[in-house]
Design an enzyme around this catalytic site. Structure first.
Site, mmCIF file in Angstrom:
data_model
loop_
_atom_site.group_PDB
_atom_site.id
_atom_site.type_symbol
_atom_site.label_atom_id
_atom_site.label_comp_id
_atom_site.label_asym_id
_atom_site.label_seq_id
_atom_site.Cartn_x
_atom_site.Cartn_y
_atom_site.Cartn_z
ATOM 1 N N ASP A 1 0.760 -1.174 -0.059
ATOM 2 C CA ASP A 1 -0.056 0.046 -0.101
ATOM 3 C C ASP A 1 1.024 1.187 -0.153
ATOM 4 O O ASP A 1 2.218 1.160 0.232
ATOM 5 C CB ASP A 1 -0.932 -0.101 1.451
ATOM 6 C CG ASP A 1 -1.682 1.217 1.360
ATOM 7 O OD1 ASP A 1 -2.301 1.703 0.462
ATOM 8 O OD2 ASP A 1 -1.760 1.959 2.498
ATOM 9 N N ASP B 1 -0.161 5.311 0.647
ATOM 10 C CA ASP B 1 -0.340 6.214 1.682
ATOM 11 C C ASP B 1 -0.149 5.540 3.147
ATOM 12 O O ASP B 1 -0.876 4.526 3.492
ATOM 13 C CB ASP B 1 -1.772 6.829 1.568
ATOM 14 C CG ASP B 1 -1.750 8.285 0.868
ATOM 15 O OD1 ASP B 1 -1.154 8.909 0.763
ATOM 16 O OD2 ASP B 1 -2.869 8.072 0.110
ATOM 17 N N ASP C 1 -1.471 -0.023 5.968
ATOM 18 C CA ASP C 1 -1.777 0.572 7.202
ATOM 19 C C ASP C 1 -3.243 0.681 7.420
ATOM 20 O O ASP C 1 -3.532 1.315 8.417
ATOM 21 C CB ASP C 1 -1.421 2.192 7.011
ATOM 22 C CG ASP C 1 -2.060 2.993 6.342
ATOM 23 O OD1 ASP C 1 -2.445 2.579 5.043
ATOM 24 O OD2 ASP C 1 -2.346 4.262 6.480
#
Ligand SMILES: [Mg+2]
Length: 258
Positions: free
Chosen positions: A12, A14, A209
């Site tokens: 991922d 961001d 996250d």
């Protein structure tokens, strides 16, 4: 090290490699080390607004080596889904990355006061306004299907705050029409499978996250996951239900000796 157990690392973006405009400490070195070990890499995002080339250029600008063909976006996965169903036209609420992906897949992208479209396709759109909302709602009343590249409620901004994501735009359209969007991006399987193909296959590790997209998507596929605490999820958010395989404070924990 944790990395020894896997062939393909699906990152991922961001909250994992950068936050806002700032690189996250340890990210560039971890990616470089995995590359030097010959691991497969893919960079996976529910953000539909930017092209793979633009995302690769941003990562490279943060000293994280990345190629456009290593980037899987929810826009690409959405375009592939619609192409596979022979959907001919799309009214797009979204930005360049989504428009480019749909056009490249052979769909006719209609704009402005569109009178007719087979589908209304929704991604993150910083120019979203009442006129677009109204057009989308009229087209759905005339029979267009509602497809969303992702349904993220928010995304992390540089200053630690969160801003509205695609899910907030979808909610407006759903509220006005009663329609229910089909969602293509994480935590749904197509984007994960496409990312694993880009990384060259093998045993995957999903690194993210967010519990509701990254970790949940891996769980649905029976894949292992790492939750890194540099993004939107804090230790206090963790519970004992369906935990990630690993929780790490920093990404370079993946390449440290056990
Ligand atoms: Mg993230």
């Amino acid at each position: 090290m944790i990395a020894d157990r896997y062939d393909a690392f699906l990152f991922d973006l961001d909250g994992v490699l950068y936050r806002g405009d700032e690189p996250i400490e340890g990210a560039a070195g971890t990616v470089a080390t995995l590359r030097s070990l010959g691991k497969g890499l893919a960079f996976m995002t529910n953000n539909s607004s930017r092209t793979p080339e633009a995302i690769a250029a941003q990562l490279t600008g943060l000293e994280i080596e990345a190629r456009g063909d290593e980037v899987e976006t929810s826009a690409l996965a959405t375009a592939e889904l619609l192409r596979s169903r022979a959907v001919a036209s799309a009214y797009v609420v979204g930005e360049e990355g989504l428009r480019d992906a749909l056009a490249a897949a052979g769909l006719s992208v209609v704009d402005g006061n569109a009178a007719d479209a087979d589908s209304v396709v929704v991604g993150w759109d910083r120019g979203f306004d009442y006129a677009e909302l109204a057009t989308a709602c009229v087209l759905i009343q005339r029979g267009a299907t509602l497809v969303a590249s992702n349904a993220d409620a928010t995304f992390p901004a540089a200053d630690g705050l969160v801003l509205p994501g695609t899910g907030a735009i979808i909610a407006a359209i759903q509220t006005a029409t009663g329609a229910h969007a089909e969602v293509v991006g994480k935590p749904n399987a197509p984007i994960f499978r496409a990312a694993l193909d880009r990384a060259g296959g093998g045993r995957p590790l999903v690194i993210g996250d967010r519990l509701d997209t990254d970790v949940e998507g891996a769980r649905r596929l029976g894949w292992d996951s790492v939750l890194v605490l540099t993004g939107i999820t804090t230790k206090a958010d963790l519970d004992s239900n369906d935990p990630p395989t690993y929780v790490v404070e920093r990404l370079d924990r993946l390449i440290e000796d056990d």
